[in-house]
Design a protein around this motif. Structure first.
Motif, PDB file in Angstrom:
ATOM      1  N   THR A   5       0.826  -1.205   0.000  1.00  0.00           N
ATOM      2  CA  THR A   5       0.000   0.000   0.000  1.00  0.00           C
ATOM      3  C   THR A   5       0.862   1.258   0.000  1.00  0.00           C
ATOM      4  O   THR A   5       0.515   2.256  -0.644  1.00  0.00           O
ATOM      5  CB  THR A   5      -0.952  -0.012   1.210  1.00  0.00           C
ATOM      6  OG1 THR A   5      -1.809  -1.160   1.086  1.00  0.00           O
ATOM      7  CG2 THR A   5      -1.810   1.237   1.272  1.00  0.00           C
ATOM      8  N   LEU A   9     -10.979  -1.712   5.869  1.00  0.00           N
ATOM      9  CA  LEU A   9      -9.565  -1.991   5.572  1.00  0.00           C
ATOM     10  C   LEU A   9      -9.266  -1.832   4.076  1.00  0.00           C
ATOM     11  O   LEU A   9      -8.139  -1.534   3.684  1.00  0.00           O
ATOM     12  CB  LEU A   9      -9.220  -3.410   6.029  1.00  0.00           C
ATOM     13  CG  LEU A   9      -7.742  -3.766   6.224  1.00  0.00           C
ATOM     14  CD1 LEU A   9      -7.078  -2.890   7.277  1.00  0.00           C
ATOM     15  CD2 LEU A   9      -7.591  -5.238   6.597  1.00  0.00           C
ATOM     16  N   ASN A  58      -7.020  -1.813  -1.060  1.00  0.00           N
ATOM     17  CA  ASN A  58      -6.348  -2.754  -0.152  1.00  0.00           C
ATOM     18  C   ASN A  58      -7.087  -4.079  -0.189  1.00  0.00           C
ATOM     19  O   ASN A  58      -8.320  -4.111  -0.214  1.00  0.00           O
ATOM     20  CB  ASN A  58      -6.336  -2.208   1.276  1.00  0.00           C
ATOM     21  CG  ASN A  58      -5.467  -0.984   1.414  1.00  0.00           C
ATOM     22  OD1 ASN A  58      -4.460  -0.829   0.730  1.00  0.00           O
ATOM     23  ND2 ASN A  58      -5.845  -0.076   2.307  1.00  0.00           N
ATOM     24  N   TYR A 104      -5.919  -7.108   1.792  1.00  0.00           N
ATOM     25  CA  TYR A 104      -5.757  -7.887   3.027  1.00  0.00           C
ATOM     26  C   TYR A 104      -4.754  -7.162   3.918  1.00  0.00           C
ATOM     27  O   TYR A 104      -4.058  -6.242   3.474  1.00  0.00           O
ATOM     28  CB  TYR A 104      -5.258  -9.320   2.734  1.00  0.00           C
ATOM     29  CG  TYR A 104      -3.996  -9.354   1.908  1.00  0.00           C
ATOM     30  CD1 TYR A 104      -2.741  -9.144   2.490  1.00  0.00           C
ATOM     31  CD2 TYR A 104      -4.047  -9.567   0.537  1.00  0.00           C
ATOM     32  CE1 TYR A 104      -1.588  -9.140   1.721  1.00  0.00           C
ATOM     33  CE2 TYR A 104      -2.903  -9.556  -0.241  1.00  0.00           C
ATOM     34  CZ  TYR A 104      -1.668  -9.339   0.361  1.00  0.00           C
ATOM     35  OH  TYR A 104      -0.528  -9.319  -0.404  1.00  0.00           O
ATOM     36  N   GLY A 105      -4.677  -7.605   5.169  1.00  0.00           N
ATOM     37  CA  GLY A 105      -3.666  -7.089   6.083  1.00  0.00           C
ATOM     38  C   GLY A 105      -2.666  -8.180   6.435  1.00  0.00           C
ATOM     39  O   GLY A 105      -2.922  -9.367   6.192  1.00  0.00           O
ATOM     40  N   TYR A 106      -1.521  -7.787   7.002  1.00  0.00           N
ATOM     41  CA  TYR A 106      -0.518  -8.789   7.392  1.00  0.00           C
ATOM     42  C   TYR A 106       0.394  -8.244   8.487  1.00  0.00           C
ATOM     43  O   TYR A 106       0.501  -7.038   8.683  1.00  0.00           O
ATOM     44  CB  TYR A 106       0.322  -9.240   6.195  1.00  0.00           C
ATOM     45  CG  TYR A 106       0.966  -8.115   5.417  1.00  0.00           C
ATOM     46  CD1 TYR A 106       2.269  -7.700   5.702  1.00  0.00           C
ATOM     47  CD2 TYR A 106       0.268  -7.480   4.394  1.00  0.00           C
ATOM     48  CE1 TYR A 106       2.851  -6.665   4.982  1.00  0.00           C
ATOM     49  CE2 TYR A 106       0.848  -6.441   3.672  1.00  0.00           C
ATOM     50  CZ  TYR A 106       2.139  -6.045   3.975  1.00  0.00           C
ATOM     51  OH  TYR A 106       2.703  -5.008   3.265  1.00  0.00           O
ATOM     52  N   ASP A 116       0.541  -4.077   8.319  1.00  0.00           N
ATOM     53  CA  ASP A 116       0.396  -3.278   7.103  1.00  0.00           C
ATOM     54  C   ASP A 116      -0.595  -3.939   6.154  1.00  0.00           C
ATOM     55  O   ASP A 116      -1.153  -4.989   6.462  1.00  0.00           O
ATOM     56  CB  ASP A 116       1.756  -3.083   6.422  1.00  0.00           C
ATOM     57  CG  ASP A 116       1.946  -1.645   5.931  1.00  0.00           C
ATOM     58  OD1 ASP A 116       0.934  -1.004   5.586  1.00  0.00           O
ATOM     59  OD2 ASP A 116       3.085  -1.174   5.902  1.00  0.00           O
ATOM     60  N   THR A 117      -0.788  -3.324   5.003  1.00  0.00           N
ATOM     61  CA  THR A 117      -1.698  -3.869   3.995  1.00  0.00           C
ATOM     62  C   THR A 117      -1.007  -3.892   2.634  1.00  0.00           C
ATOM     63  O   THR A 117      -0.077  -3.125   2.384  1.00  0.00           O
ATOM     64  CB  THR A 117      -2.983  -3.017   3.878  1.00  0.00           C
ATOM     65  OG1 THR A 117      -2.617  -1.645   3.687  1.00  0.00           O
ATOM     66  CG2 THR A 117      -3.849  -3.135   5.111  1.00  0.00           C
ATOM     67  N   CYS A 135      -2.163  -4.192  -1.728  1.00  0.00           N
ATOM     68  CA  CYS A 135      -3.291  -3.727  -2.543  1.00  0.00           C
ATOM     69  C   CYS A 135      -3.125  -4.136  -3.999  1.00  0.00           C
ATOM     70  O   CYS A 135      -2.094  -4.692  -4.388  1.00  0.00           O
ATOM     71  CB  CYS A 135      -3.380  -2.204  -2.437  1.00  0.00           C
ATOM     72  SG  CYS A 135      -1.982  -1.365  -3.209  1.00  0.00           S
ATOM     73  N   VAL A 160     -10.473  -8.432   3.270  1.00  0.00           N
ATOM     74  CA  VAL A 160     -11.269  -7.209   3.396  1.00  0.00           C
ATOM     75  C   VAL A 160     -12.746  -7.471   3.099  1.00  0.00           C
ATOM     76  O   VAL A 160     -13.518  -6.541   2.919  1.00  0.00           O
ATOM     77  CB  VAL A 160     -10.735  -6.085   2.474  1.00  0.00           C
ATOM     78  CG1 VAL A 160      -9.319  -5.699   2.870  1.00  0.00           C
ATOM     79  CG2 VAL A 160     -10.782  -6.498   1.000  1.00  0.00           C
ATOM     80  N   ARG A 181       0.918   0.228  13.865  1.00  0.00           N
ATOM     81  CA  ARG A 181       0.398   0.757  12.601  1.00  0.00           C
ATOM     82  C   ARG A 181       0.845   2.210  12.481  1.00  0.00           C
ATOM     83  O   ARG A 181       0.471   3.051  13.287  1.00  0.00           O
ATOM     84  CB  ARG A 181      -1.124   0.662  12.559  1.00  0.00           C
ATOM     85  CG  ARG A 181      -1.635  -0.765  12.684  1.00  0.00           C
ATOM     86  CD  ARG A 181      -3.162  -0.830  12.624  1.00  0.00           C
ATOM     87  NE  ARG A 181      -3.638  -0.654  11.254  1.00  0.00           N
ATOM     88  CZ  ARG A 181      -4.912  -0.739  10.907  1.00  0.00           C
ATOM     89  NH1 ARG A 181      -5.836  -0.980  11.826  1.00  0.00           N
ATOM     90  NH2 ARG A 181      -5.290  -0.567   9.646  1.00  0.00           N
TER      91      ARG A 181
END
Length: 365
Positions: free
Chosen positions: A104, A131, A144, A146-148, A271-272, A274, A314, A342
């Motif tokens: 992202t 998200l 975006n 997903y997150g990780y 973080d994410t 995208c 998301v 974050r």
């Protein structure tokens, strides 16, 4: 910085809202009433190893089945493709890829340059969580997906007394030459700031604590690499611990290795990533690139893709991969984020290249 939105998408709004929603459910022959000409292939930039394998299973192969359009994966590193895309758009040329799977932060740099298409008309956006929305940007120049978490992954055999409690535990002489970090330090800067005795509130103004801890870590002769390297190093028994995205440790575990991961007291970076589309694509190719991202935002697409990566998506209602419900690397509830770090995208955009350079300078010094 103001960005000029071309609203060519409005011309297709009737088709896109009705047609795109159908994309995930109807066979290829019946997808659109007046679909634009199909290109022979679309090119999607991706990361290698388990990353591209999961994308292929969850998004690319189903997209090809539904549309008949082949998907080619370009494994050029995200930082290497960026200047090529920027140059193509600046010179009015067709860019080298149709879809960029990107961090992202990197994508935000591209959005601020005005080289990304607006994705606000994707039908499946209406069923995404907050998200998915890029923070601090107008509309959807990127989405975006997903997150990780950049966890501390480790071999339990090397830590007989239980999981490492602190990032400083890695300074033990027995781990010399047996620790791995990303070659630009991504994911490590923020916990290093805390482990070095500093405060997260001092980012980006005063990060001397971070650099001091990086210097301490350099004395451990860490291995430096990219995503696919971590899985390989764990499998070959070359490392005992790593700051890496949980996906890489999960891939090693799924290949039969005894690997675990933890969030130490100093925390871990969250973080994410995208997807986005560069400007200057032919109109029909832009249309189909958007349908690719639309499928990546469908529940079915997210479920299969993110099962492979072991990451929270998301789209509401995804089933966590086996063994990951409640895992610190799979945050879904507000309390899951309490020990995760974050830092705003805008701070990262303005400073990340400097942090990368500083990290490399210390490690190469």
């Amino acid at each position: 910085m103001t960005r000029h939105h071309t609203r060519r998408g409005i011309l297709r709004a009737g088709m896109a809202t009705g047609g795109a929603a159908l994309l995930t459910t109807l066979p290829a022959a019946r997808v659109f009433a007046q679909e634009p000409a199909k290109p022979g292939e679309i090119i999607v930039r991706a990361w290698g190893g388990e990353w591209v394998d999961s994308l292929k299973r969850g998004v690319s192969d189903p997209f090809t089945e539904m549309t008949g359009i082949a998907v080619r994966h370009d494994l050029t590193e995200d930082n290497e493709i960026q200047p090529k895309v920027w140059a193509a758009v600046a010179q009015g040329r067709v860019p080298p890829i149709h879809v960029n799977w990107d961090t992202t932060t990197n994508a935000t740099k591209s959005a601020l340059r005005g080289v990304t298409e607006d994705l606000s008309d994707l039908a499946n956006l209406s069923n995404t969580t907050e998200l998915a929305q890029p923070v601090g940007l107008e509309a959807y120049p990127l989405v975006n997906t997903y997150g990780y978490v950049y966890v501390l992954a480790y071999r339990p055999e090397a830590f007989p007394d239980g999981p490492p409690q602190s990032w400083r535990d890695l300074l033990d002489p027995r781990f010399k030459g047996r620790i791995a970090l990303y070659n630009d330090g991504i994911g490590f800067h923020f916990p290093a700031q805390v482990a070095g005795g500093g405060s997260l509130d001092d980012i980006p103004g005063n990060m001397e604590a971070c650099w001091n801890f990086v210097r301490e870590m350099k004395a451990q002769n860490p291995l430096l690499g990219e995503d696919p390297d971590f899985t390989t190093w764990f499998q070959n028994g070359e490392i005992d611990a790593a700051c890496t995205i949980s996906t890489n440790a999960l891939a090693a575990r799924r290949n039969g290795l005894d690997i675990a991961w933890t969030v130490p007291t100093e925390g871990c970076k969250f973080d994410t990533d995208c997807l986005w589309i560069p400007k200057n694509l032919p109109e029909n190719e832009l249309y189909w690139a958007k349908q690719y991202i639309n499928h990546a935002l469908s529940q079915k697409g997210q479920q299969v893709w993110l099962d492979g990566l072991g990451l929270p998506g998301v789209v509401p209602g995804l089933t966590p991969p086996e063994g990951l419900a409640g895992d610190p690397s799979y945050p879904t509830k507000p309390e899951d984020f309490e020990r995760l770090i974050r830092i705003s995208s805008s701070v990262q955009v303005q400073n990340e290249s400097d942090w990368f350079a500083r990290f490399k300078e210390i490690m190469q010094g």
